[in-house]
Design a protein around this motif. Sequence first.
Motif, PDB file in Angstrom:
ATOM      1  N   UNK A 161       0.805  -1.288   0.140  1.00  0.00           N
ATOM      2  CA  UNK A 161      -0.088   0.003   0.106  1.00  0.00           C
ATOM      3  C   UNK A 161       0.857   1.321  -0.113  1.00  0.00           C
ATOM      4  N   UNK A 162       0.463   2.196  -0.795  1.00  0.00           N
ATOM      5  CA  UNK A 162       1.175   3.571  -0.781  1.00  0.00           C
ATOM      6  C   UNK A 162       1.270   4.105   0.701  1.00  0.00           C
ATOM      7  N   UNK A 163       2.322   5.024   0.808  1.00  0.00           N
ATOM      8  CA  UNK A 163       2.430   5.833   2.018  1.00  0.00           C
ATOM      9  C   UNK A 163       2.188   7.317   1.552  1.00  0.00           C
ATOM     10  N   UNK A 164       1.345   7.811   2.058  1.00  0.00           N
ATOM     11  CA  UNK A 164       1.260   9.322   1.670  1.00  0.00           C
ATOM     12  C   UNK A 164       1.822  10.290   2.857  1.00  0.00           C
ATOM     13  N   UNK A 165       2.685  11.153   2.419  1.00  0.00           N
ATOM     14  CA  UNK A 165       3.415  12.113   2.966  1.00  0.00           C
ATOM     15  C   UNK A 165       2.414  13.375   3.155  1.00  0.00           C
ATOM     16  N   UNK A 166       2.466  14.066   4.367  1.00  0.00           N
ATOM     17  CA  UNK A 166       1.593  15.390   4.401  1.00  0.00           C
ATOM     18  C   UNK A 166       2.604  16.353   5.054  1.00  0.00           C
ATOM     19  N   UNK A 167       3.535  17.034   4.265  1.00  0.00           N
ATOM     20  CA  UNK A 167       4.176  18.119   4.967  1.00  0.00           C
ATOM     21  C   UNK A 167       2.911  19.170   5.507  1.00  0.00           C
ATOM     22  N   UNK A 168       3.156  19.677   7.036  1.00  0.00           N
ATOM     23  CA  UNK A 168       2.441  20.397   7.440  1.00  0.00           C
ATOM     24  C   UNK A 168       3.004  21.865   7.622  1.00  0.00           C
ATOM     25  N   UNK A 169       2.204  22.937   7.481  1.00  0.00           N
ATOM     26  CA  UNK A 169       2.539  24.188   7.753  1.00  0.00           C
ATOM     27  C   UNK A 169       3.713  24.942   6.882  1.00  0.00           C
TER      28      UNK A 169
ATOM     29  N   UNK B 120      -4.222   4.363   1.919  1.00  0.00           N
ATOM     30  CA  UNK B 120      -2.820   4.646   2.435  1.00  0.00           C
ATOM     31  C   UNK B 120      -2.211   4.827   4.001  1.00  0.00           C
ATOM     32  N   UNK B 121      -1.048   4.405   4.337  1.00  0.00           N
ATOM     33  CA  UNK B 121      -0.528   4.856   5.481  1.00  0.00           C
ATOM     34  C   UNK B 121      -0.279   6.045   5.228  1.00  0.00           C
ATOM     35  N   UNK B 122      -0.596   7.019   6.275  1.00  0.00           N
ATOM     36  CA  UNK B 122      -0.231   8.541   6.128  1.00  0.00           C
ATOM     37  C   UNK B 122       0.530   9.201   7.033  1.00  0.00           C
ATOM     38  N   UNK B 123       1.481   9.854   6.782  1.00  0.00           N
ATOM     39  CA  UNK B 123       2.455  10.433   7.748  1.00  0.00           C
ATOM     40  C   UNK B 123       2.064  11.956   7.598  1.00  0.00           C
ATOM     41  N   UNK B 124       1.820  12.613   8.758  1.00  0.00           N
ATOM     42  CA  UNK B 124       1.503  14.095   8.830  1.00  0.00           C
ATOM     43  C   UNK B 124       3.042  14.422   9.632  1.00  0.00           C
ATOM     44  N   UNK B 125       3.528  15.415   9.027  1.00  0.00           N
ATOM     45  CA  UNK B 125       4.765  15.956   9.755  1.00  0.00           C
ATOM     46  C   UNK B 125       5.039  17.295   9.494  1.00  0.00           C
ATOM     47  N   UNK B 141       8.962   6.684   6.915  1.00  0.00           N
ATOM     48  CA  UNK B 141       8.593   6.137   5.812  1.00  0.00           C
ATOM     49  C   UNK B 141       9.527   4.964   5.469  1.00  0.00           C
ATOM     50  N   UNK B 144       8.117   2.239   7.637  1.00  0.00           N
ATOM     51  CA  UNK B 144       6.603   1.687   7.321  1.00  0.00           C
ATOM     52  C   UNK B 144       7.099   0.879   6.030  1.00  0.00           C
TER      53      UNK B 144
END
Lengths: 382, 381
Positions: A161-169, B120-125, B141, B144
Amino acid sequence: MTFRQAYERTLLTIVRTRDLMAVAILSVLLYAFYYPAPYGHQTARALPLVVVDQDDSDLSRAIVTRLDDTRAVQVVARTGDMAQARRLVQARRAEAILLLPRGGAGAIVAQRGAGGMALWLNGTYLLRAEGIGISVAEVAGDALAAWRAQRGLDRRDEIAPPILLHPLFNTTSGYRDYIFPSVASIILQQTLLFACARLVAERRRRGERPPGTVEAVGIWAACATIGCLAALFYFGFVYWVQDIPRMGNPLGLALAVPAFAAAVSALGLWLGGFFADGDDALKVLLPTSVPLVFLGGFAWPLDQMPGWLATFAWLSPATGGMHAFVRLNQMGATLAETGWPLTILAILAAVYGGAFMVASRWRRAGFAARPSTAPMRGQDGG
Amino acid sequence: MTPHGALRSLSAACGEEVSRILATRLDLLLLTLMPLVLLGSMAAMLWGGSPHDLRTVIVDRDGGSVARAIVRNIAANRAIKIVGTTPSLDDAMAMIRREAAVAAVVIPRGVGTRNARGAPVEIFYQTVFLSTGALASTSLRVVISTTLADRQVRDAALGGVAALHTPLPGVQVTLLGNPTASLEWYLGLLLGPAILHLLIAVTCVGSVGLLLDDKAFAAFARRSPHPAATLIGRLTPHVAAGTMWTTVWLLWLTLARGYRAEGSLALIVAGALLLFVATAAVALLLLAATREVSTALSGAVIIAGSALAYSGTSLPITGAGLFPRIWSDLLPLTHFLTLQMDQVLGVSAAPVARAVAGLLLYPLVAGGIALWLIVRAGRRV
C-alpha cells in the motif's frame, strides 16, 4: 519625569540618534529582505550528478532522462568509467555519482532487487546530499515502476500500500519558509536588544542620572513599542510580501508580540547598564547572534539538548518568541497550544523588567551627580 | 621608510596590542571566555551526533497484526520515539501544534490487506522546523515501507538507507566525507568558523576603532612612522586568536569526537588563517570607510553575521537570484567553507587553489584599499 515624558523622550532619542535609529529601525528593514534572499528559491536546484551507466539499457537511459528532467538534479556527465566519475567529484564538478551497473535491467527482470544501483553522495553538505538522494530515489523508483509495468513484471498482490506524506504548515518544504520565520525572532530580538543596551550604556557614558522607577517604565514602554511595531511589520507586511504562511492566530499574536517585545527590551535595558559605553555593549552582544539562532531549536531540537543548555536557551526571549510565533503564524495554534512559550515570555518580561528597575534604582541611589557634557553618539546636532 | 623599520613597527604594534588586550578586561574576555562559551555551547548542543527520539504520535485505526508490526518497528527505530497513541487525528494534530510531537502516523483500517488502491498509511509531519520534520518523515517512511514490504514484497533491500535517512529501495547509498550522516560533524564544521568569523570581525573593529580621533585616522597616520605596518601588527593578535580557536574547534571535532577529514587538516587550519586575515581586512575597510565604530560594527554583523546563510552550505546558492549569488561570492566565509568542506571530502588541487586565491583577494583588495585610505588621511592637511 513622568511616564509620558520618559516615553516620548525615549522615542525621540531613538529617532534622532543615528546609531540607535540604524540598529532599532533600519537594520530591521534591511534584514527583512537581506536574510531571506539566499533562500528565496526555496529548494535545491540543478545539483550536479554524474551517472556511470555501465548497463546502457532502456531502463538506464530512462533513469538518466528522468533525472535530467528534474529541477533538483542536473546530469553533468554520463560515462561508463567509474574512475572518471570519481575525478569529477574530486574536482568538485559533481556532487554525486549514480552507478547503474552492467546487467542491472536483467537483474530486475529476474526479481533481484533494484539491479545493484548505487549512489555515492558528497556527505559533507548533508542537506544537499539529502536533496539529491530524495530526487534520485523518486526518479529511480518511478522509472523502475514504469519500466516494470511496461513489461508486466509487477503483480498486484506484490505492491505494498502506498504511503502518503503530508508536510504540514510549510507544504512545499521550502527553505525560506523554514528558516526565515525562525530567524525572524532572532533578528527582532537582536536589533531591539542592541538598541536598548546601547541606549542605556550611552546614557551612562554621558553621565546621565539613572532613571527612577516611573521614568524607567516609560523608557521600557517606548522600547517595547518599537519592538511591537517591528514584529508587526514582519508578521504583516514582510511575510505578506515574501508569501510566507502567516497570521494563523492573529489574536494570539496580539498577546505574544507585546510579551516578546517587553522581554527583549527589558533584557537590553538591563544589560546596557553593565557597559560604560554603547560600543562596548555592541561588541559583547553582536557575537551572540549566531549561537542564539541555533540554541533557539530550529535546526537542532531543544529536547535533544542537554537540560542545562536548553534551560539557558529559554533565557533568550528569541527562543520563546520563535516557538510562539511559529505556532501562531504558521501552525495556526490556539492560545492553549502556545501556552508554554507564552508563559516563558511573560516570566522573562517580568524578571528582566524587574532586574532593570532594581538595577536603575540601585545605580540612581549611588549616582554622584556630575554635569553631562558628552552628546549622545550619532545624535543629530551632537 | 625602510622595510626593516616597517617590520619593527609591525612587531611593536603587535606586542602593544597583546599588552592592551591583556590589560583590558572586555577585550580579553572577547578573545578568551567568549569563544570558549560560544563554541562550548555549540559543542554541547551537537553532542548527540544526530537528532534521535523524534516524538511521534500514532493514530491506529486498524489494530490488526500489520498495524501492530508497524507500531513495534517504529518504536524500535532509534530516530523515533512514540509519545502517544490516539484514535483521533485532531488530537494528533493538536500535539504537533503544541510541538509535543513532530509527526503523526495514521494507520488505516484494513492495512496490509489492501492493494495499492486501498487506503494508504499517512505520515503527517511538521515542516516549519524542517530538519527534524524531514528526518522523522523519512525515518517513518523507511520503517513503514520496510514493514509493509516484509509482509508483501520480499525483494526490497535498503542498504545504506539508514545512514542517509532517505528511502531508496534497492539502492546502496554511500556518503563521502560524512559516512555516518552526522549532523554534529556537518553543523560543527559550519558553526565554529561562522561564530569566530563574526567575533573576530567585531574585535578587529573594536581594536582599530580606538585609533580614531574625532572620527578620523589622520592623527594616528601622522604620528605613526609606518601606519600600514602598525595596523597590520595591531590586527595580528586577533587573526592569531581566530586561527587558534578554529584549530581548537577542529581538534575537538576530530580528536575528541572522532570525525575524520579525508583531506588535510593542516590545509583547513591554513585556510582559517586566511579567513581571519580576510576578516581583519574587511573590518579595517569598514572602519576606514565609515570612520565610526558603531557603523562599522553594524557593517560587520551584516557581512559576517549572515555569511553562513549566504555560503550555500545548507541550501545551495545555485538557483538563487543574482544578488545572493554575487554576494555569496564576495563573502570570505563562503570561500573558507568551500575549502574546508573540500578537504573533508578530499578533493584535487584545483578547487583548493581556487578557494585560496579567493581568500587572498581580501587582504590584497579590501585590506589594500583600507590601508590606502588611512595612510592618505595622514597626508591631508
